[in-house]
Design an enzyme around this catalytic site. Sequence first.
Site, PDB file in Angstrom:
ATOM      1  N   ASP A 156      35.906  54.557 -69.826  1.00 12.69           N
ATOM      2  CA  ASP A 156      37.125  53.806 -69.293  1.00 12.69           C
ATOM      3  C   ASP A 156      38.298  54.534 -70.158  1.00 12.69           C
ATOM      4  O   ASP A 156      38.085  54.917 -71.179  1.00 12.69           O
ATOM      5  CB  ASP A 156      36.920  52.371 -69.387  1.00 12.69           C
ATOM      6  CG  ASP A 156      37.842  51.722 -68.716  1.00 12.69           C
ATOM      7  OD1 ASP A 156      37.306  51.554 -67.504  1.00 12.69           O
ATOM      8  OD2 ASP A 156      39.154  51.730 -68.776  1.00 12.69           O
ATOM      9  N   LYS A 186      37.822  57.638 -49.987  1.00 13.66           N
ATOM     10  CA  LYS A 186      36.600  56.990 -50.003  1.00 13.66           C
ATOM     11  C   LYS A 186      35.720  57.593 -48.784  1.00 13.66           C
ATOM     12  O   LYS A 186      34.434  57.416 -49.158  1.00 13.66           O
ATOM     13  CB  LYS A 186      36.582  55.292 -49.741  1.00 13.66           C
ATOM     14  CG  LYS A 186      37.212  54.745 -51.014  1.00 13.66           C
ATOM     15  CD  LYS A 186      36.289  54.863 -52.315  1.00 13.66           C
ATOM     16  CE  LYS A 186      36.764  54.280 -53.455  1.00 13.66           C
ATOM     17  NZ  LYS A 186      35.633  54.501 -54.757  1.00 13.66           N
ATOM     18  N   TYR A 202      43.623  55.562 -49.238  1.00 11.15           N
ATOM     19  CA  TYR A 202      42.498  55.145 -50.030  1.00 11.15           C
ATOM     20  C   TYR A 202      41.299  55.237 -48.973  1.00 11.15           C
ATOM     21  O   TYR A 202      40.402  55.673 -49.791  1.00 11.15           O
ATOM     22  CB  TYR A 202      42.797  53.614 -50.416  1.00 11.15           C
ATOM     23  CG  TYR A 202      41.642  53.009 -51.093  1.00 11.15           C
ATOM     24  CD1 TYR A 202      41.318  53.132 -52.208  1.00 11.15           C
ATOM     25  CD2 TYR A 202      40.667  51.989 -50.156  1.00 11.15           C
ATOM     26  CE1 TYR A 202      40.396  52.629 -52.962  1.00 11.15           C
ATOM     27  CE2 TYR A 202      39.654  51.328 -51.054  1.00 11.15           C
ATOM     28  CZ  TYR A 202      39.152  51.666 -52.524  1.00 11.15           C
ATOM     29  OH  TYR A 202      38.339  51.092 -53.068  1.00 11.15           O
ATOM     30  N   ASP A 232      38.967  60.075 -69.404  1.00 10.98           N
ATOM     31  CA  ASP A 232      39.900  59.961 -68.124  1.00 10.98           C
ATOM     32  C   ASP A 232      39.348  60.987 -67.068  1.00 10.98           C
ATOM     33  O   ASP A 232      39.241  61.989 -67.108  1.00 10.98           O
ATOM     34  CB  ASP A 232      41.468  60.391 -68.372  1.00 10.98           C
ATOM     35  CG  ASP A 232      42.503  60.602 -67.223  1.00 10.98           C
ATOM     36  OD1 ASP A 232      42.059  60.488 -66.140  1.00 10.98           O
ATOM     37  OD2 ASP A 232      43.539  61.004 -67.395  1.00 10.98           O
TER      38      ASP A 232
END
Length: 254
Positions: A39, A151, A147, A55
């Site tokens: 993270d 995806k 988005y 990252d």
Amino acid sequence: MTAAELDGLTAVVTGGASGIGLATATLLAERGARVAVLDLDPSAVPEPLLGFTADVSDDASVSGAVEAAAEALGGIDILVNNAGIGAIGTVADNPDEQWLRVLDVNLVGVVRTTRAALPHLRRSTRASVVNLGSIVVTTGLPQRALYAASKGAVHSLTLSMAADHVREGIRVNCVSPGTVDTPWVGRLLDAADDPAAERAALNARQPHGRLVTPEEVAAAIAYLVSPAAGSTTGMTLQVDGGMANLRLRPQARS
């Protein structure tokens, strides 16, 4: 599944410091796996999870974190590609820089992390990868053009990865959540003119009448990475309250 279903296995979860990622990392650990979280800020990750700064938009950062996690865990059996960022707008709203940023994190980030983990996954006898998709892949939602594109690419990538690596003993699947009650959704609600009305609208949009919980998505991921799903690869498991497939009649007004 039993509490020891994943006993002896090792797992890496990206974006694992909050939301779906933290719920997944926690559940995998409860099921017996040793789990490393990657993270941007893993400082608050609770024990027994191991935190590593990474990252996913930076190849050197990802490679270094994956290697450090593999060394600490003694290998990698499971990879959960959960890290991602959101975007709101139509194709007219998001500038090129934002398109490149979201695709870099949501799509190429999956590539970078998987590429770094592959040498370790190939040495596992129970290797599994789960990518995080979204309801936007199969259901057109307003203000989600960028988005949805990111995806949708992850969904197609999952199928290609599954085909490429099945004969190496690596299973690759996808989980497609509906609207999940995560910190990101919470920030969107807080920014709305009427947060309560907006939450009610999101609840009503899903046939079962509420937001999906991070723990429900985590449970789907835990199943897919478990030996119980040993013959499941190249599949997308929807955790969306029926949003993708059910078409209910409007409720009659009293």
